[in-house]
Design a protein around this motif. Structure first.
Motif, mmCIF file in Angstrom:
data_model
loop_
_atom_site.group_PDB
_atom_site.id
_atom_site.type_symbol
_atom_site.label_atom_id
_atom_site.label_comp_id
_atom_site.label_asym_id
_atom_site.label_seq_id
_atom_site.Cartn_x
_atom_site.Cartn_y
_atom_site.Cartn_z
ATOM 1 N N SER A 1 7.066 11.325 23.712
ATOM 2 C CA SER A 1 7.830 10.438 24.607
ATOM 3 C C SER A 1 7.985 11.058 25.986
ATOM 4 O O SER A 1 7.797 10.393 27.009
ATOM 5 C CB SER A 1 9.213 10.166 24.009
ATOM 6 O OG SER A 1 9.100 9.494 22.785
ATOM 7 N N ARG A 2 8.349 12.349 26.027
ATOM 8 C CA ARG A 2 8.570 13.013 27.326
ATOM 9 C C ARG A 2 7.284 13.014 28.161
ATOM 10 O O ARG A 2 7.321 12.773 29.369
ATOM 11 C CB ARG A 2 9.043 14.453 27.111
ATOM 12 C CG ARG A 2 10.448 14.550 26.544
ATOM 13 C CD ARG A 2 11.489 14.308 27.611
ATOM 14 N NE ARG A 2 12.831 14.411 27.069
ATOM 15 C CZ ARG A 2 13.845 13.634 27.430
ATOM 16 N NH1 ARG A 2 13.663 12.685 28.329
ATOM 17 N NH2 ARG A 2 15.040 13.788 26.921
ATOM 18 N N LEU B 1 6.791 9.385 29.434
ATOM 19 C CA LEU B 1 7.821 8.984 30.408
ATOM 20 C C LEU B 1 7.618 9.652 31.764
ATOM 21 O O LEU B 1 7.899 9.060 32.808
ATOM 22 C CB LEU B 1 9.214 9.331 29.868
ATOM 23 C CG LEU B 1 9.785 8.370 28.811
ATOM 24 C CD1 LEU B 1 11.041 8.953 28.178
ATOM 25 C CD2 LEU B 1 10.082 7.002 29.414
ATOM 26 N N ALA B 2 7.101 10.883 31.743
ATOM 27 C CA ALA B 2 6.911 11.610 33.007
ATOM 28 C C ALA B 2 5.842 10.961 33.879
ATOM 29 O O ALA B 2 5.902 11.049 35.108
ATOM 30 C CB ALA B 2 6.537 13.064 32.706
ATOM 31 N N PRO C 1 6.654 5.526 32.953
ATOM 32 C CA PRO C 1 7.822 5.058 32.196
ATOM 33 C C PRO C 1 7.728 3.597 31.784
ATOM 34 O O PRO C 1 8.282 3.202 30.760
ATOM 35 C CB PRO C 1 9.003 5.292 33.162
ATOM 36 C CG PRO C 1 8.420 5.630 34.468
ATOM 37 C CD PRO C 1 6.999 6.043 34.285
ATOM 38 N N PHE D 1 6.645 2.757 28.256
ATOM 39 C CA PHE D 1 7.636 2.893 27.178
ATOM 40 C C PHE D 1 8.786 1.899 27.322
ATOM 41 O O PHE D 1 9.772 1.971 26.577
ATOM 42 C CB PHE D 1 8.209 4.315 27.142
ATOM 43 C CG PHE D 1 7.873 5.042 25.874
ATOM 44 C CD1 PHE D 1 8.036 4.425 24.628
ATOM 45 C CD2 PHE D 1 7.383 6.334 25.891
ATOM 46 C CE1 PHE D 1 7.727 5.090 23.459
ATOM 47 C CE2 PHE D 1 7.066 7.005 24.719
ATOM 48 C CZ PHE D 1 7.242 6.373 23.505
ATOM 49 N N GLY D 2 8.670 0.943 28.275
ATOM 50 C CA GLY D 2 9.667 -0.127 28.342
ATOM 51 C C GLY D 2 9.551 -0.994 27.090
ATOM 52 O O GLY D 2 8.559 -0.906 26.362
ATOM 53 N N PRO D 3 10.539 -1.832 26.818
ATOM 54 C CA PRO D 3 10.523 -2.590 25.568
ATOM 55 C C PRO D 3 9.386 -3.604 25.483
ATOM 56 O O PRO D 3 9.089 -4.099 24.390
ATOM 57 C CB PRO D 3 11.884 -3.284 25.563
ATOM 58 C CG PRO D 3 12.317 -3.314 26.980
ATOM 59 C CD PRO D 3 11.729 -2.114 27.628
ATOM 60 N N GLU E 1 14.509 2.859 31.488
ATOM 61 C CA GLU E 1 14.604 4.290 31.206
ATOM 62 C C GLU E 1 14.155 5.111 32.412
ATOM 63 O O GLU E 1 13.408 4.626 33.259
ATOM 64 C CB GLU E 1 13.684 4.685 30.042
ATOM 65 C CG GLU E 1 14.049 4.110 28.716
ATOM 66 C CD GLU E 1 13.821 2.613 28.616
ATOM 67 O OE1 GLU E 1 12.997 2.066 29.383
ATOM 68 O OE2 GLU E 1 14.488 1.983 27.779
ATOM 69 N N THR E 2 14.622 6.343 32.426
ATOM 70 C CA THR E 2 14.097 7.306 33.402
ATOM 71 C C THR E 2 13.485 8.462 32.617
ATOM 72 O O THR E 2 13.774 8.630 31.421
ATOM 73 C CB THR E 2 15.225 7.855 34.289
ATOM 74 O OG1 THR E 2 16.217 8.431 33.428
ATOM 75 C CG2 THR E 2 15.851 6.765 35.128
ATOM 76 N N ALA E 3 12.684 9.250 33.305
ATOM 77 C CA ALA E 3 11.990 10.348 32.627
ATOM 78 C C ALA E 3 12.964 11.344 32.007
ATOM 79 O O ALA E 3 12.694 11.943 30.972
ATOM 80 C CB ALA E 3 11.061 11.053 33.616
ATOM 81 N N GLY F 1 16.092 10.599 31.004
ATOM 82 C CA GLY F 1 17.128 9.924 30.223
ATOM 83 C C GLY F 1 17.161 10.398 28.774
ATOM 84 O O GLY F 1 16.255 11.080 28.306
ATOM 85 N N PRO G 1 12.608 6.637 23.867
ATOM 86 C CA PRO G 1 13.480 6.054 24.886
ATOM 87 C C PRO G 1 14.346 4.955 24.248
ATOM 88 O O PRO G 1 13.910 4.300 23.302
ATOM 89 C CB PRO G 1 12.502 5.451 25.902
ATOM 90 C CG PRO G 1 11.224 6.155 25.666
ATOM 91 C CD PRO G 1 11.192 6.544 24.229
ATOM 92 N N ARG H 1 15.500 1.792 24.735
ATOM 93 C CA ARG H 1 15.111 0.399 24.428
ATOM 94 C C ARG H 1 13.908 0.356 23.474
ATOM 95 O O ARG H 1 13.813 -0.520 22.618
ATOM 96 C CB ARG H 1 14.809 -0.358 25.725
ATOM 97 C CG ARG H 1 16.062 -0.583 26.573
ATOM 98 C CD ARG H 1 15.772 -1.470 27.766
ATOM 99 N NE ARG H 1 14.758 -0.892 28.645
ATOM 100 C CZ ARG H 1 14.130 -1.547 29.612
ATOM 101 N NH1 ARG H 1 14.413 -2.818 29.839
ATOM 102 N NH2 ARG H 1 13.238 -0.956 30.368
#
Lengths: 489, 138
Positions: free
Chosen positions: A213-214, A217-218, A221, A224-226, B91-93, B95, B102, B104
């Motif tokens: 995930s990290r 997300l980096a 992002p 990884f939204g819904p 989300e943020t990185a 968060g 994440p 949601r």
């Protein structure tokens, strides 16, 4: 492509086991009942795993993970209903179809629709819809099988297509559904084991779920939204179409006719849902892992999303596991092809025939019909990839829009009428073929979140309710008393 | 005779299908990402799927405990899950993560995708057992 000896060895062992099951089943296939409904003698474990195996095609192992890699969490909505659909199907259809089959000696899904409305016309139109969808779907899956067999043995795409088709058509013709469900059981178990092992490799490759995930997300992002990189409506439409559409998939529903003891249906949702969710770990996990590895700079961005699974397997798993997964992909495709061939043969032999025939002749015609449909599908697959891709687009939507209203809603609503069923099947068939063709040939386009299948399902449902309501005076006379009892649960 | 529960379930199914049709209509009219479009789709999915489940589980117009719990759990999972996805901020990185995911995405994958796996099959098994026991009574 140069084939690895380990992958070739695992692939050869897989095909040998399929052939051995086929020979065993062919010796036990003596009647049309054995051929079309496995002699109504299978147990709940076999039923559930076979239903899971034929539900998932090669898309779950190759196209699906690729879509997750490219578009994010939104792509998971295609399989997000997996936790719901097994139970929904059980409550709405499993018991009712099994009891109807016992009561009326039913072998096919179209036959069940005909019995519901006491209507040969409903039965024939449903059979035509099933036949159109199965031929296209079979050709699409055979084309994918050729690619996988070539990836395992490295013999070239066309010989691989014929080799794969020879094995699956061989056991479908010789052993019918008896061979089908037991190869499905083996194939389903292989798919679940392979998927679990790959998921362990997924976690190891990225330092667990949090590490994956990290990394994502980096760099991205939104992935990884819904809804991932889809619009909310697009992701939700996947959920609606694949959730409700499951109630109209004949290759799953047909298997309820084969169960030996209907009381064992109690465990169907648990076994079906459990095995399905385990097998789908690869769908979600590989897409996430490859995205994370690309984000972390360990992998170059893929040239094509479909490369996600092969890239992950060859880079992050031992050759033995890669061989098992490649065989698992072949298994997913072959179990689906076998189910479709049997459905198409049953439609021709039992639903579209002019007059009843004796058992031995029905078995013979069933085998010939299986062979005929298979040859047509192989020829389509080997001649025109574009046409096959178009036919493949029809599959799921055609089943859903033609069978969900008439069969699934018809079996829970005594007010449904023959006219409503015929109108909804015709609407589903016509709309799916026309809309999917218009979109395919770029004559028309649909906005994100609106698909030909979605429009066809909603329209056929509304037509079903409207026409049934307009002709409601005939509802009671079109429903036999024994069928009414079956519907009451 | 249609029971009260069946009437409510049919109303849910029809309203759900009409909501889904309206969402598609709004998208075709050029509003594929309007909030109303998204909420119609969420409501349509929830009402249709829960309604179909209830109608499938009804027996002689009555809903068993297993069927009722399953329908309630399904409505909660879908409404809460999709509403949270629509309403919570992005989300943020840096968060927080929920079970490694994440927030949601965790709600969607675990709440909508995985939670029903543990509830619905158990409810169905219970429902079938109760029916079998009822059938055996004189």
């Amino acid at each position: 492509m140069t084939a690895s000896p380990v992958i070739v060895g695992v692939g050869a062992a897989y095909f040998a086991i399929c052939a051995a099951i086929a020979i065993w089943a062919a010796r036990r296939t003596r009647t049309a009942g054995d051929f079309f409904v496995a002699g109504r003698g299978i147990g709940i474990w076999t039923l559930s795993i076979a239903a899971m195996a034929s539900t998932l095609s090669g898309f779950a192992f190759v196209g699906g993970p690729g879509l997750v890699y490219a578009r994010g969490i939104g792509a998971v909505y295609i399989v997000l209903t997996a936790g719901i659909t097994g139970s929904l199907t059980a409550w709405v259809l499993a018991g009712r179809l099994r009891r109807l089959a016992e009561l009326r000696g039913i072998y096919t899904v179209a036959e069940a629709a005909g019995a519901r409305y006491r209507s040969p016309a409903v039965r024939r139109l449903a059979a035509v819809a099933i036949l159109v969808a199965t031929v296209g779907y079979t050709a699409t899956n055979l084309l994918a099988l050729g690619l996988i067999v070539d990836a395992i043995f490295g013999i070239g795409r066309m010989p691989a297509l014929w080799l794969g088709a020879l094995v699956v058509v061989g056991y479908s013709v010789a052993g019918g559904m008896l061979a089908g469900v037991y190869t499905d059981l083996f194939q389903g178990a292989l798919m679940a084991i392979a998927s679990t092992a790959v998921f362990v490799a997924v976690l190891a490759s990225g330092g667990g779920v949090a590490g994956i995930s990290r990394d994502i997300l980096a760099s991205d992002p939104g992935w990884f939204g819904p809804w991932g990189h889809f619009t909310p409506l697009a992701a939700l439409s996947f959920f609606f179409v694949f959730g409700l559409g499951t109630l109209g998939q004949p290759h799953v529903l047909h298997k309820f006719f084969m169960l030996r003891d209907p009381r064992r249906l109690q465990w169907y949702p648990l076994l079906m849902t459990g095995s399905l969710v385990i097998t789908l770990l690869l769908f979600v996990g590989v897409g996430m892992a490859v995205k994370a590895r690309v984000a972390a700079g360990d992998l170059a961005p893929l040239g094509h999303p479909d490369e996600a699974t092969p890239t992950f397997l060859l880079r992050y798993t031992p050759a033995l596991l890669a061989g098992v997964v490649f065989s698992g992909v072949a298994a997913a495709i072959m179990s689906t092809v076998n189910a479709f061939l049997n459905l198409a043969a049953a439609s021709i032999t039992r639903d579209l025939r002019i007059r009843p025939m004796e058992d031995a002749r029905e078995l013979r015609i069933g085998r010939l019909a299986t062979l005929g449909v298979a040859l047509l599908a192989v020829l389509l697959a080997s001649r025109s990839e574009a046409l096959v891709a178009l036919l493949g687009v029809f599959g799921w939507g055609l089943f859903a829009s033609t069978l969900v209203p008439a069969l699934a809603f018809g079996l829970i609503w005594p007010g449904a009428t023959r006219a409503g069923a015929l109108a909804s099947i015709a609407t589903g068939l016509g709309l799916t073929l026309v809309l999917a063709s218009l979109v395919w040939f770029r004559i028309a386009s649909l906005p994100a979140g609106v698909s030909a299948a979605g429009i066809a399902i909603v329209a056929s449902l509304l037509v079903f309710f409207a026409v049934s309501w307009l002709t409601r005076a005939r509802a009671a006379e079109e429903l036999d008393s024994d069928v009414r009892l079956v519907m009451e649960g | 005779m249609t029971s009260g529960i069946a009437r409510v379930a049919w109303t849910g199914v029809l309203a759900g299908i009409l909501a889904q049709a309206s969402a598609m209509g709004l998208a075709l009219a050029g509003l594929p990402e309007a909030p109303l479009t998204n909420w119609l789709a969420v409501g349509g999915i929830t009402a249709t799927m829960a309604g179909v489940l209830v109608l499938g589980a009804l027996r002689h117009g009555r809903l068993s405990c297993g069927g009722g719990v399953a329908a309630g759990a399904l409505v909660c999972a879908l409404l809460v899950g999709f509403s949270a996805a629509l309403l919570l901020p992005p989300e943020t990185a840096a968060g927080p993560l929920w079970l490694g995911l994440p927030r949601r995405a965790a709600i969607i994958l675990l709440g909508v995708g995985l939670l029903p796996v543990f509830v619905l099959p158990a409810c169905y098994a219970l429902d079938v057992r109760v029916r079998a026991r009822d059938d055996e009574r004189p």
